[in-house]
Scaffold this motif. Structure first.
Motif, PDB file in Angstrom:
ATOM      1  N   LYS A 211      76.684  48.958  59.162  1.00  0.00           N
ATOM      2  CA  LYS A 211      77.546  48.036  58.412  1.00  0.00           C
ATOM      3  C   LYS A 211      78.903  48.659  58.095  1.00  0.00           C
ATOM      4  O   LYS A 211      79.872  47.939  57.816  1.00  0.00           O
ATOM      5  N   LEU A 212      78.973  49.990  58.114  1.00  0.00           N
ATOM      6  CA  LEU A 212      80.232  50.675  57.797  1.00  0.00           C
ATOM      7  C   LEU A 212      81.247  50.559  58.926  1.00  0.00           C
ATOM      8  O   LEU A 212      82.439  50.789  58.715  1.00  0.00           O
ATOM      9  N   LEU A 213      80.777  50.200  60.126  1.00  0.00           N
ATOM     10  CA  LEU A 213      81.666  50.130  61.278  1.00  0.00           C
ATOM     11  C   LEU A 213      82.641  48.965  61.174  1.00  0.00           C
ATOM     12  O   LEU A 213      82.266  47.859  60.801  1.00  0.00           O
ATOM     13  N   GLU A 214      83.892  49.212  61.514  1.00  0.00           N
ATOM     14  CA  GLU A 214      84.887  48.143  61.557  1.00  0.00           C
ATOM     15  C   GLU A 214      84.892  47.449  62.918  1.00  0.00           C
ATOM     16  O   GLU A 214      85.313  46.303  63.034  1.00  0.00           O
ATOM     17  N   ASP A 215      84.430  48.148  63.942  1.00  0.00           N
ATOM     18  CA  ASP A 215      84.358  47.596  65.297  1.00  0.00           C
ATOM     19  C   ASP A 215      83.130  46.698  65.405  1.00  0.00           C
ATOM     20  O   ASP A 215      81.994  47.174  65.514  1.00  0.00           O
ATOM     21  N   LYS A 236      58.863  42.351  60.224  1.00  0.00           N
ATOM     22  CA  LYS A 236      59.431  41.021  60.467  1.00  0.00           C
ATOM     23  C   LYS A 236      60.653  40.785  59.571  1.00  0.00           C
ATOM     24  O   LYS A 236      61.668  40.248  60.019  1.00  0.00           O
ATOM     25  N   GLU A 237      60.567  41.215  58.315  1.00  0.00           N
ATOM     26  CA  GLU A 237      61.674  41.002  57.376  1.00  0.00           C
ATOM     27  C   GLU A 237      62.930  41.770  57.792  1.00  0.00           C
ATOM     28  O   GLU A 237      64.033  41.218  57.799  1.00  0.00           O
ATOM     29  N   ASP A 238      62.760  43.053  58.155  1.00  0.00           N
ATOM     30  CA  ASP A 238      63.907  43.862  58.571  1.00  0.00           C
ATOM     31  C   ASP A 238      64.528  43.308  59.853  1.00  0.00           C
ATOM     32  O   ASP A 238      65.753  43.248  59.995  1.00  0.00           O
ATOM     33  N   SER A 239      63.668  42.903  60.785  1.00  0.00           N
ATOM     34  CA  SER A 239      64.158  42.344  62.039  1.00  0.00           C
ATOM     35  C   SER A 239      64.981  41.081  61.790  1.00  0.00           C
ATOM     36  O   SER A 239      66.053  40.895  62.375  1.00  0.00           O
ATOM     37  N   LYS A 240      64.500  40.234  60.897  1.00  0.00           N
ATOM     38  CA  LYS A 240      65.208  38.987  60.589  1.00  0.00           C
ATOM     39  C   LYS A 240      66.577  39.269  59.967  1.00  0.00           C
ATOM     40  O   LYS A 240      67.580  38.662  60.338  1.00  0.00           O
ATOM     41  N   GLN A 241      66.621  40.222  59.021  1.00  0.00           N
ATOM     42  CA  GLN A 241      67.882  40.550  58.361  1.00  0.00           C
ATOM     43  C   GLN A 241      68.910  41.086  59.356  1.00  0.00           C
ATOM     44  O   GLN A 241      70.087  40.703  59.319  1.00  0.00           O
ATOM     45  N   ILE A 242      68.461  41.958  60.248  1.00  0.00           N
ATOM     46  CA  ILE A 242      69.392  42.542  61.219  1.00  0.00           C
ATOM     47  C   ILE A 242      69.884  41.484  62.194  1.00  0.00           C
ATOM     48  O   ILE A 242      71.079  41.419  62.525  1.00  0.00           O
ATOM     49  N   LYS A 243      68.987  40.617  62.657  1.00  0.00           N
ATOM     50  CA  LYS A 243      69.394  39.549  63.577  1.00  0.00           C
ATOM     51  C   LYS A 243      70.380  38.592  62.913  1.00  0.00           C
ATOM     52  O   LYS A 243      71.354  38.157  63.543  1.00  0.00           O
ATOM     53  N   GLU A 244      70.142  38.256  61.649  1.00  0.00           N
ATOM     54  CA  GLU A 244      71.056  37.356  60.937  1.00  0.00           C
ATOM     55  C   GLU A 244      72.426  38.008  60.784  1.00  0.00           C
ATOM     56  O   GLU A 244      73.459  37.341  60.918  1.00  0.00           O
ATOM     57  N   TRP A 245      72.444  39.322  60.517  1.00  0.00           N
ATOM     58  CA  TRP A 245      73.720  40.040  60.391  1.00  0.00           C
ATOM     59  C   TRP A 245      74.478  40.016  61.716  1.00  0.00           C
ATOM     60  O   TRP A 245      75.686  39.758  61.754  1.00  0.00           O
ATOM     61  N   ILE A 246      73.770  40.286  62.805  1.00  0.00           N
ATOM     62  CA  ILE A 246      74.398  40.268  64.123  1.00  0.00           C
ATOM     63  C   ILE A 246      74.971  38.882  64.411  1.00  0.00           C
ATOM     64  O   ILE A 246      76.101  38.741  64.884  1.00  0.00           O
ATOM     65  N   MET A 247      74.182  37.840  64.120  1.00  0.00           N
ATOM     66  CA  MET A 247      74.612  36.478  64.400  1.00  0.00           C
ATOM     67  C   MET A 247      75.833  36.096  63.562  1.00  0.00           C
ATOM     68  O   MET A 247      76.802  35.537  64.062  1.00  0.00           O
ATOM     69  N   MET A 248      75.814  36.416  62.260  1.00  0.00           N
ATOM     70  CA  MET A 248      76.895  35.997  61.384  1.00  0.00           C
ATOM     71  C   MET A 248      78.181  36.766  61.644  1.00  0.00           C
ATOM     72  O   MET A 248      79.269  36.212  61.509  1.00  0.00           O
ATOM     73  N   THR A 249      78.092  38.028  62.022  1.00  0.00           N
ATOM     74  CA  THR A 249      79.323  38.753  62.361  1.00  0.00           C
ATOM     75  C   THR A 249      79.955  38.149  63.609  1.00  0.00           C
ATOM     76  O   THR A 249      81.176  38.077  63.723  1.00  0.00           O
ATOM     77  N   LYS A 250      79.123  37.691  64.548  1.00  0.00           N
ATOM     78  CA  LYS A 250      79.650  37.068  65.761  1.00  0.00           C
ATOM     79  C   LYS A 250      80.266  35.716  65.436  1.00  0.00           C
ATOM     80  O   LYS A 250      81.354  35.384  65.901  1.00  0.00           O
ATOM     81  N   VAL A 251      79.564  34.927  64.603  1.00  0.00           N
ATOM     82  CA  VAL A 251      80.088  33.613  64.211  1.00  0.00           C
ATOM     83  C   VAL A 251      81.403  33.763  63.471  1.00  0.00           C
ATOM     84  O   VAL A 251      82.380  33.070  63.738  1.00  0.00           O
ATOM     85  N   GLY A 252      81.435  34.706  62.509  1.00  0.00           N
ATOM     86  CA  GLY A 252      82.657  34.907  61.738  1.00  0.00           C
ATOM     87  C   GLY A 252      83.819  35.324  62.604  1.00  0.00           C
ATOM     88  O   GLY A 252      84.946  34.873  62.417  1.00  0.00           O
TER      89      GLY A 252
END
Length: 375
Positions: A211-215, A236-252
């Motif tokens: 999460k600290l990465l700017e790239d 399952k919980e950790d996997s979901k959180q990481i996938k949501e983070w990946i998805m939302m950074t791409k959407v944003g």
């Protein structure tokens, strides 16, 4: 250990050192993460894992053709720079019977290459063992007379987990670019720890580091790679959180890029049109003698004022329209990943929960995961 991996089940169905709560991501959703990670592996190598192999030249499909009434899927299949094929599997336990599974991978890979008129071909069967397995526990050879089979093994137990993590963390905190070798160290880092609890704790620490990465692109590569490698131990919980983070950074990122692009186009168009109209009007009403001085001064003042007012109004309307259009697209993607209607609605800025319900209905999503809690 199960002898096959079926497309309709999760990879971690194979009996390994399973986490208390296994990942249950659908193959289709995991393939999206695997594809993103695989596409960015080109040019990298397995050297940091103790394997002296050429760099990866191409990522190939991992679903192998059926010989029996089932389909096998190995973890990774790469074409290397020397044009050899590298079949890669990850193991947290050892059994001699695994070699039968590896032979099945090889036979089916040969079958596919023969159908593609690429035969004979050189194949490497690579097994990467987590820190739970020591070198003396395995046998890399199988000799049954008519067949002699040689594995290429890598043991993550040889990696100094804490030292590697501390070194990588210092790079992240200093906002320093990671080398190709360090990127490959990061995605495998959780598996260098012994036991599922230690691995899961490392996964969460790695998530916070990323999460600290700017790239944003590098962040998605590292996190998707960690998901792929840690698939059999991540909760399952950790996997979901990481996938949501990946998805939302791409959407944003997509939202911001499109808004900036549209804003620039609108500003250029409005400035050009207003300048032209004001110049024509001023030129017509002033004398030829003062036309040059007055036109420049009036055009500049009026253009700046009109452009600012018009641009703000038009940009606001277009931004809302573009944002809604993009949210329609990405809400479908998020619904496909298994998020509930409420979760998806909470991520949107323009779409309402009723809009998301209509989208889910149009996609024929009827599972409990997509029903809104009426309480």
């Amino acid at each position: 250990m199960s002898k096959s991996k079926r497309r309709t089940v999760v990879k971690n169905s194979r009996s390994r050192s399973a986490a208390p709560e296994k990942s249950s991501i659908a193959w289709q959703n995991k393939d999206v993460t695997s594809k993103y990670f695989g596409d960015h592996l080109k040019g990298k190598s397995f050297t940091v894992y103790g394997l002296e192999l050429p760099e990866i030249k191409e990522v190939q499909p991992t679903n192998l053709p059926a010989i029996e009434a089932n389909e096998l899927r190995l973890d990774h299949l790469f074409l290397l720079k020397d044009d050899s094929l590298a079949l890669v599997d990850y193991e947290s336990t050892y059994a001699d019977s695994n070699k039968i599974k590896y032979l099945s991978y090889i036979v089916r890979t040969l079958k596919r290459n023969m159908a593609q008129h690429n035969f004979p071909c050189r194949i490497r069967m690579i097994v990467i063992y987590t820190a739970d397995i020591q070198p003396q526990q395995t046998d890399e050879r199988l000799d049954i007379g008519c067949l002699q089979f040689q594995l290429e093994e890598a043991f993550l137990s040889r990696k100094d987990s804490e030292q590697t993590e501390a070194r990588l963390q210092a790079r992240f905190l200093g906002n320093q670019e990671l080398s190709k070798e360090e990127q490959m160290e990061f995605v495998i880092l959780p598996l260098t720890y012994k036991g599922n609890e230690e691995k899961q704790a490392c996964i969460r620490r790695c998530f916070e580091m990323a999460k600290l990465l700017e790239d944003a692109d590098m962040q998605r590569f590292l996190l998707s790679g960690m998901l792929v490698f840690a698939d059999k131990v991540i909760t399952k919980e950790d996997s979901k959180q990481i996938k949501e983070w990946i998805m939302m950074t791409k959407v944003g990122q997509l939202f911001e890029e499109e808004k900036i692009q549209y804003g620039r186009e609108i500003e250029k168009r409005v400035t050009r049109d207003v300048t032209k109209r004001v110049t024509e009007k001023v030129t017509k009403n002033v004398t030829e003698k003062v036309t040059k001085n007055v036109t420049e001064k009036v055009t500049k003042n009026v253009t700046e004022k009109v452009t600012k007012n018009v641009t703000e109004k038009v940009t606001k309307n277009v931004t809302e329209k573009v944002t809604k259009s993009n949210e329609l697209k990405f809400s479908k993607i998020l619904l496909h990943t298994g998020l509930s209607i409420e979760d998806v609605s909470n991520m949107m800025t323009v779409l309402t929960i009723d809009d998301v319900q209509k989208i889910a209905k149009s996609m024929n999503l009827k599972s409990d995961n997509h029903e809104v809690n009426s309480k």
